[in-house]
Design an enzyme around this catalytic site. Structure first.
Site, PDB file in Angstrom:
ATOM      1  N   GLY A 109      10.087 102.791 112.705  1.00 56.35           N
ATOM      2  CA  GLY A 109      10.313 103.063 111.211  1.00 56.35           C
ATOM      3  C   GLY A 109      10.224 101.552 110.568  1.00 56.35           C
ATOM      4  O   GLY A 109      10.496 100.895 111.056  1.00 56.35           O
ATOM      5  N   ASP A 110       9.785 101.988 109.488  1.00 54.76           N
ATOM      6  CA  ASP A 110       9.020 100.684 108.627  1.00 54.76           C
ATOM      7  C   ASP A 110      10.517  99.708 108.487  1.00 54.76           C
ATOM      8  O   ASP A 110      10.302  98.430 108.498  1.00 54.76           O
ATOM      9  CB  ASP A 110       8.623 100.983 107.196  1.00 54.76           C
ATOM     10  N   ALA A 111      11.466 100.216 108.100  1.00 53.96           N
ATOM     11  CA  ALA A 111      12.806  99.267 107.616  1.00 53.96           C
ATOM     12  C   ALA A 111      13.091  98.617 108.898  1.00 53.96           C
ATOM     13  O   ALA A 111      13.499  97.574 108.920  1.00 53.96           O
ATOM     14  CB  ALA A 111      13.716 100.259 107.132  1.00 53.96           C
TER      15      ALA A 111
END
Length: 377
Positions: A109-111
């Site tokens: 996931g991006d975070a």
């Protein structure tokens, strides 16, 4: 925006016909993997971000899914971020020109994968991203209890690890607001000089002593998410006198943002102070370009603050490290993140430490003191 689970519930309640047609729920990157490989999978960090995953036990939270009326069969199998989660199939090779058989990693996931790009896979290194919002994150070897829900806790990209983070709503966004609202002169002068208005504001702030003459800025311009989950919180300048000038205001904004990020940091390490033994800050985001802001953060946290090569690439750099581990370029992410090399280093200034510690304690007390004025009874 927000957790995927809330969006699924919205679809279930507001568009029941479309929801009834749903057979499988994939995050965007996982849908791309499906088109490339034919595999319907997700991985641990993105699953953690749905709000429907048992992060501690590394499985979909069936009791929660059943409670809100979601069939567990709607959710795909979950693999580790560094696992090979499929290979480019013949159809995708024909469409894209990629060679058939290339392995495709689980990813992230991006975070979380952005924190991997900063080398945050174990304690001792805290990441601070100064974007429009502010992110404080750290890799952990164990699950972090989060009963108040102030932090976000994910499975990490390295197997068996976790990532804790807190997100403030107005970090560099506060400085941008200040420039737009009160920096018209600097904007016009910067245009004339061929510079950035932020350079001129930084220069005025830099000649102002640490502590901004006691002027404190609360960066709650759009409410707050962490460390205070309060959409009705409001920003303020507190301690204003006739002696304060533009430099005091500019420096106060930078210091107030640093104090809010320090509060998030305190939430994370409050569970285990040993996590930050011989620690460091790793800074990223547009605000980290400012030498003065880097110095303020080093002083407020009392930690060396570093920028690192690759941080400008954000999550893409973290994704490349994860893919390299999956492909066997590196044995694991502990080896891969050795590529995260320092670009700059800013050490705390000893005489500023007591100034900021005193001001920080005052800052922390201001939200509860002013809260009555922000909320309609």
């Amino acid at each position: 925006t927000g957790y995927t689970g809330g969006k699924i519930r919205w679809l279930q309640q507001e568009e029941p016909d479309n929801f009834a047609r749903t057979r499988l729920i994939l995050n965007p990157k996982d849908y791309i993997r499906y088109r490339l490989t034919g595999e319907c999978l997700t991985e641990v960090s993105d699953a953690s971000g749905t709000g429907l995953y048992d992060v501690r036990n590394n499985a979909w939270c069936r009791p929660l899914l059943e409670k809100i009326g979601l069939d567990p069969g709607l959710f795909p199998p979950v693999v580790e971020s560094t696992a090979i989660a499929g290979h480019i199939d013949k159809a995708a090779a024909s469409l894209t020109g990629l060679p058939e058989g290339i392995p495709v990693a689980g990813g992230g996931g991006d975070a979380v994968i952005s924190t991997t790009g900063l080398g945050l896979i174990q304690p001792g290194r805290i990441g601070v991203t100064l974007g429009t919002s502010g992110v404080v994150a750290m890799g952990l070897p164990e699950f972090l209890p989060n009963p108040q829900g102030s932090l976000q806790v994910f499975r990490g990209n390295s197997p068996g690890t976790f990532t804790a983070m807190g997100v403030t709503l107005a970090a560099a966004g506060s400085y941008q607001w200040f420039r737009n609202a009160l920096g018209q002169y600097e904007s016009a002068e910067a245009k004339r000089q061929g510079k950035s208005a932020f350079q001129l504001l930084d220069a005025a702030a830099a000649v102002t002593p640490a502590g901004a003459g006691g002027l404190i800025f609360l960066p709650y311009l759009t409410g707050e998410r962490c460390p205070l989950n309060d959409p009705d919180a409001r920003g303020a300048f507190v301690g204003l006198t006739s002696l304060h000038g533009k430099g005091h205001f500019a420096r106060s904004v930078m210091e107030g943002v640093a104090f809010s990020l320090r509060q998030v940091y305190d939430l994370i390490i409050g569970h285990n102070q040993a996590w930050m033994a011989s620690g460091e800050l790793v800074l990223a985001g547009g605000g980290a370009v400012s030498r003065l802001w880097r110095q303020i953060l080093a002083d407020v946290f009392n930690l060396p603050a570093r920028t690192v090569f690759g941080s400008a690439e954000g999550g893409s750099f973290g994704a490349a490290l994860v893919a390299g581990v999956a492909a066997g370029v590196w044995a694991d992410l502990s080896e891969a993140v050795r590529l995260v090399r320092p670009e700059s280093e800013t050490l705390p200034i000893p005489e500023n430490l007591p100034v900021y510690e005193k001001l920080y304690r005052r800052y922390v007390g201001l939200y509860p003191a002013l809260r009555w004025n922000d909320h309609d009874e």
